[in-house]
Structure formats: C-alpha cells, structure tokens
Design a protein around this motif. Structure first.
Motif: not given
Ligand code: AMP
Length: 186
Positions: A91-93, A56-58, A30-32, A84-86
């Motif tokens: 570009a990431q894909a 709330g930005q990427l 999970s990247t988050g 999960d979340g990536f």
């Molecule tokens: P999540 O828990 O997956 O909702 O991630 C929380 C926050 O982390 C997101 O609102 C983004 O700011 C950042 N984040 C998580 N995964 C990514 C990703 N694959 N690319 C860009 N930002 C990410």
C-alpha cells in the motif's frame, strides 16, 4: 536522483544511507528516524507510533504516508533524496507511485541490501537499541518477510530493482552501491 533503499532490519541500511546521501548530495528521508524523533518529542504521531515500534510491528500506513508526503514537500528534496525504510508495504509503494506520478518525478532506482538471516541476527543482537530484544527482532524480521518482501517483485517488474550483496566490509558494500548509482548520477 530519487532512490529507495530496502532491506531487512540489520542489513546495514542506516550505515550505507549515511554514506550515500553524502556522496550524491541527497536528502535523507528515514521514516524510522522521523518516527523516533516524533516519539522523543512526544508529538501525536509519536504517541500513536510508539506501541507498534516497541513491538517490532509496522506503524499503520496512513500515519507513515502523512509524514512522508509532508516531508517530500520540503525544498531540500528538490536536489534528490534517498528514501530509507519506506515504502515497507505494498500500500505504501502504490501510494508513493501515485504521489510521484502526480509530480512527474519518478524513482530512478530501488536498492535492495541483501543479507542472510543468520547474519542479521548477529548484527541486531550487538546493536543494543530498545527494539533489538530477541523477541522484537524476530517480530521485525517476520514483518519484513510478510509485508516488505513482496515489494521486491513489484519493483523488479517495474525494472527499478538493483540487488546488492550486503555481506562484507562497509567500504566494500558501499563500492557495490556506487557501481550501481554512478549510472544514474552522471
Ligand atoms: P527502522 O529504523 O527503519 O527499522 O524503523 C524502526 C521502526 O519504525 C520499525 O520497526 C517500524 O515500527 C517503524 N517504521 C519505520 N518505517 C516504517 C514504515 N515505512 N512503515 C511502517 N512502519 C515503519
């Protein structure tokens, strides 16, 4: 099994991911979670990611791609993993595709958890995370629509996309997930 889980914030990705990795013995990427851990530990990645996350930005692709590429090298990913979340941007894909093509380890499926927007708002408002303030929620949903939704067409074209109805009880949703993944787990 190598699986990607996609869905808007509040779709229940975290909950379904926890069950899924246990049921199919997958590493959970999970990247988050990685970014929140980096932020708490005040690493360089954490410090760079923090302002994006709190709005709330990427987080920029190069930061994300570096942490994912490193994580994919670890031995526990050999047994299979759930992303999960990536990826969350085209570009990431595309970068993921290149990485996996080099290693000859293609994805088996991309699961989309589909949930209508009004249900997302209700769920997120009840969650109480710092990035779950109404304005930040709106921003995160907007980022999803603008940057992540295009991936659905991309994976549909690659014949990897499996859309799952993410409304209802956690157990029922998980049964829908299992019905799809049991095809690959044999
Ligand atoms: P999540 O828990 O997956 O909702 O991630 C929380 C926050 O982390 C997101 O609102 C983004 O700011 C950042 N984040 C998580 N995964 C990514 C990703 N694959 N690319 C860009 N930002 C990410």
């Amino acid at each position: 099994m190598r699986i990607v889980l996609i869905g808007p914030p509040g779709a229940g990705k975290g909950t379904q991911a926890e069950r899924l990795v246990e049921r199919y013995n997958l590493a959970h990427l999970s990247t988050g979670d990685m970014l929140r851990a980096a932020r708490d530990a005040q690493t360089e990645v954490g410090r760079k990611a923090d302002p994006y996350m709190s709005q709330g930005q990427l987080v920029p692709d190069e930061i994300i791609l570096a942490i994912v590429a490193e994580r994919l090298q670890t031995p526990d990913c050999q047994r299979g993993y759930l992303l999960d979340g990536f990826p969350r941007t085209m570009a990431q894909a595309e970068a993921l595709d290149r990485l996996l093509a080099e290693q000859n380890t293609p994805l088996h499926a991309v699961l989309e958890l589909q949930v209508p927007e009004e249900v997302l708002f209700e769920r997120l408002a009840g969650r109480g995370r710092t990035d779950d303030q109404p304005e930040v929620i709106r921003q995160r949903l907007a980022s999803y629509r603008r940057q992540t939704e295009p991936l659905l067409a991309y994976y549909a074209k690659a014949r990897l996309l499996e859309t799952i109805d993410g409304v209802g009880a956690v157990d029922d949703i998980f049964k829908r997930v299992e019905a799809v993944l049991d095809r690959f787990a044999a």
